[in-house]
Design a protein around this motif. Structure first.
Motif, PDB file in Angstrom:
ATOM      1  N   LEU A  92       0.377  -0.930   0.128  1.00 55.12           N
ATOM      2  CA  LEU A  92       0.214  -0.048  -0.297  1.00 55.12           C
ATOM      3  C   LEU A  92       0.905   1.112  -0.354  1.00 55.12           C
ATOM      4  O   LEU A  92      -0.047   2.474  -0.839  1.00 55.12           O
ATOM      5  N   ALA A  93       1.688   1.462   0.568  1.00 52.47           N
ATOM      6  CA  ALA A  93       2.972   2.658   0.865  1.00 52.47           C
ATOM      7  C   ALA A  93       3.429   2.839  -0.875  1.00 52.47           C
ATOM      8  O   ALA A  93       3.873   3.822  -1.668  1.00 52.47           O
ATOM      9  N   ALA A  94       4.137   1.423  -1.489  1.00 50.04           N
ATOM     10  CA  ALA A  94       5.028   1.567  -2.460  1.00 50.04           C
ATOM     11  C   ALA A  94       3.511   1.762  -4.046  1.00 50.04           C
ATOM     12  O   ALA A  94       4.338   1.984  -4.488  1.00 50.04           O
ATOM     13  N   PHE A  95       2.734   1.587  -3.556  1.00 49.93           N
ATOM     14  CA  PHE A  95       1.408   1.897  -5.172  1.00 49.93           C
ATOM     15  C   PHE A  95       1.717   2.565  -5.156  1.00 49.93           C
ATOM     16  O   PHE A  95       1.643   3.450  -6.278  1.00 49.93           O
ATOM     17  N   PRO A  96       1.998   3.620  -4.958  1.00 49.53           N
ATOM     18  CA  PRO A  96       2.014   5.082  -5.211  1.00 49.53           C
ATOM     19  C   PRO A  96       3.127   5.572  -6.287  1.00 49.53           C
ATOM     20  O   PRO A  96       2.847   6.340  -7.025  1.00 49.53           O
ATOM     21  N   ASP A  97       4.212   5.000  -5.380  1.00 53.65           N
ATOM     22  CA  ASP A  97       5.083   5.160  -6.860  1.00 53.65           C
ATOM     23  C   ASP A  97       5.444   4.280  -7.570  1.00 53.65           C
ATOM     24  O   ASP A  97       5.863   4.776  -8.765  1.00 53.65           O
ATOM     25  N   PHE A  98       4.717   3.250  -7.461  1.00 53.44           N
ATOM     26  CA  PHE A  98       4.469   2.215  -9.091  1.00 53.44           C
ATOM     27  C   PHE A  98       3.238   2.629  -9.674  1.00 53.44           C
ATOM     28  O   PHE A  98       3.802   2.736 -11.317  1.00 53.44           O
ATOM     29  N   ALA A  99       2.949   3.711  -8.865  1.00 56.90           N
ATOM     30  CA  ALA A  99       1.684   4.768  -9.867  1.00 56.90           C
ATOM     31  C   ALA A  99       2.031   5.430 -10.917  1.00 56.90           C
ATOM     32  O   ALA A  99       2.028   5.877 -12.100  1.00 56.90           O
ATOM     33  N   LYS A 100       2.833   6.261 -10.444  1.00 57.28           N
ATOM     34  CA  LYS A 100       4.178   7.496 -10.462  1.00 57.28           C
ATOM     35  C   LYS A 100       4.790   6.999 -11.656  1.00 57.28           C
ATOM     36  O   LYS A 100       4.833   7.725 -12.877  1.00 57.28           O
ATOM     37  N   SER A 101       5.276   6.169 -11.426  1.00 55.51           N
ATOM     38  CA  SER A 101       5.592   5.298 -12.939  1.00 55.51           C
ATOM     39  C   SER A 101       5.481   4.552 -13.814  1.00 55.51           C
ATOM     40  O   SER A 101       5.729   4.724 -15.040  1.00 55.51           O
ATOM     41  N   ALA A 102       3.863   4.842 -13.940  1.00 53.63           N
ATOM     42  CA  ALA A 102       2.978   4.772 -15.014  1.00 53.63           C
ATOM     43  C   ALA A 102       2.526   5.940 -15.643  1.00 53.63           C
ATOM     44  O   ALA A 102       2.727   5.699 -16.830  1.00 53.63           O
ATOM     45  N   GLY A 103       3.246   6.855 -15.350  1.00 51.64           N
ATOM     46  CA  GLY A 103       3.269   8.167 -15.469  1.00 51.64           C
ATOM     47  C   GLY A 103       2.932   9.401 -14.652  1.00 51.64           C
ATOM     48  O   GLY A 103       2.952  10.752 -15.012  1.00 51.64           O
ATOM     49  N   SER A 104       1.375   9.567 -14.076  1.00 54.86           N
ATOM     50  CA  SER A 104       1.168  10.204 -13.580  1.00 54.86           C
ATOM     51  C   SER A 104       0.230   9.555 -11.946  1.00 54.86           C
ATOM     52  O   SER A 104       0.682   8.710 -11.729  1.00 54.86           O
ATOM     53  N   ASN A 105      -0.479  10.917 -10.557  1.00 55.22           N
ATOM     54  CA  ASN A 105      -0.335   9.635  -9.628  1.00 55.22           C
ATOM     55  C   ASN A 105      -2.093   9.612  -9.669  1.00 55.22           C
ATOM     56  O   ASN A 105      -2.406   9.285 -11.157  1.00 55.22           O
ATOM     57  N   PHE A 106      -2.403   8.158  -9.504  1.00 53.98           N
ATOM     58  CA  PHE A 106      -2.812   7.346  -9.385  1.00 53.98           C
ATOM     59  C   PHE A 106      -4.891   8.200  -9.455  1.00 53.98           C
ATOM     60  O   PHE A 106      -4.967   7.986 -10.695  1.00 53.98           O
ATOM     61  N   GLN A 107      -4.701   9.107  -8.857  1.00 55.56           N
ATOM     62  CA  GLN A 107      -6.211   9.454  -9.045  1.00 55.56           C
ATOM     63  C   GLN A 107      -6.936  10.836 -10.783  1.00 55.56           C
ATOM     64  O   GLN A 107      -7.949  11.013 -10.514  1.00 55.56           O
ATOM     65  N   LYS A 108      -4.953  11.264 -11.271  1.00 54.30           N
ATOM     66  CA  LYS A 108      -5.238  11.537 -12.238  1.00 54.30           C
ATOM     67  C   LYS A 108      -5.184  11.063 -13.480  1.00 54.30           C
ATOM     68  O   LYS A 108      -5.645  11.693 -14.416  1.00 54.30           O
ATOM     69  N   LEU A 109      -5.386   9.395 -13.369  1.00 55.40           N
ATOM     70  CA  LEU A 109      -5.477   8.538 -14.396  1.00 55.40           C
ATOM     71  C   LEU A 109      -7.182   8.364 -14.815  1.00 55.40           C
ATOM     72  O   LEU A 109      -7.632   8.910 -13.630  1.00 55.40           O
ATOM     73  N   SER A 110      -6.588   7.902 -16.088  1.00 55.59           N
ATOM     74  CA  SER A 110      -8.268   8.005 -16.774  1.00 55.59           C
ATOM     75  C   SER A 110      -8.923   6.553 -16.250  1.00 55.59           C
ATOM     76  O   SER A 110      -7.911   5.413 -15.201  1.00 55.59           O
TER      77      SER A 110
END
Length: 189
Positions: A92-110
């Motif tokens: 859970l703590a590492a997931f935001p960094d994983f999402a940022k590696s995909a390009g953006s913050n998780f909430q901002k993704l489609s």
């Protein structure tokens, strides 16, 4: 005004100002409802966003609408052992960094990007390196979240009473009813 009182107030105010930088006024406190988990409010919100991607709202309520994240955290806190709880919180703590590696913050993704990110995270495999341990934690976190989301959603009062009505005792047998005439499925216990 008395000079001594003014100096005393000045000393108290300046002493208080000296301690303010050491105080933590962040609103991201650890939730106290869970004995074994150290979860913050922002992490709970992220968990809610992920569960809402797994079961989104449509014609019927979604996972976030019936408070499935609370169910997930209670199940992790009560039913998983200490190692699994640690792996879950690390993921859970590492997931935001994983999402940022995909390009953006998780909430901002489609929605499609969120789906793809969660599916990619579920398929991650870990090894003995630190990045491998992080991948293993993220994969465990997402798979556990998906499992408990589906379990909590299907066992919720809303689903059991309004969507698929639960009947403890089967109704009367009527052999001459056409299948097309059946309104709602009845699940008998």
């Amino acid at each position: 005004m008395n000079r001594r009182i003014a100096l005393r107030h000045l000393a108290l105010i300046s002493g208080g100002l000296a301690f303010i930088p050491s105080c933590d006024f962040s609103s991201d406190d650890i939730l106290t409802a869970y004995e074994n988990l150290k979860i913050t409010q922002s992490q709970k919100q992220l968990l809610g966003d992920i569960s809402n991607v797994i079961i989104p709202a449509g014609e019927i309520k979604g996972a976030l609408d019936i408070e499935v994240p609370d169910f997930i955290l209670v199940m992790v806190d009560d039913c998983l052992d200490t190692d699994q709880q640690q792996l879950f919180t690390n993921g859970l703590a590492a997931f935001p960094d994983f999402a940022k590696s995909a390009g953006s913050n998780f909430q901002k993704l489609s929605t499609k990007e969120k789906d793809a990110l969660i599916l990619a995270g579920q398929k991650l495999e870990g090894d003995d390196t630190s990045a491998g341990e992080q991948n293993k934690a993220i994969s465990f976190f997402l798979n556990t979240t998906k499992r408990f989301t589906v379990q909590g959603y299907m066992a919720s009062e809303y689903i059991q009473s309004e969507v698929i009505p639960y009947s403890l005792i089967p109704g009367a047998y009527n052999g001459s009813v056409l299948i097309s005439d059946i309104q709602k499925p009845r699940i008998n216990g």
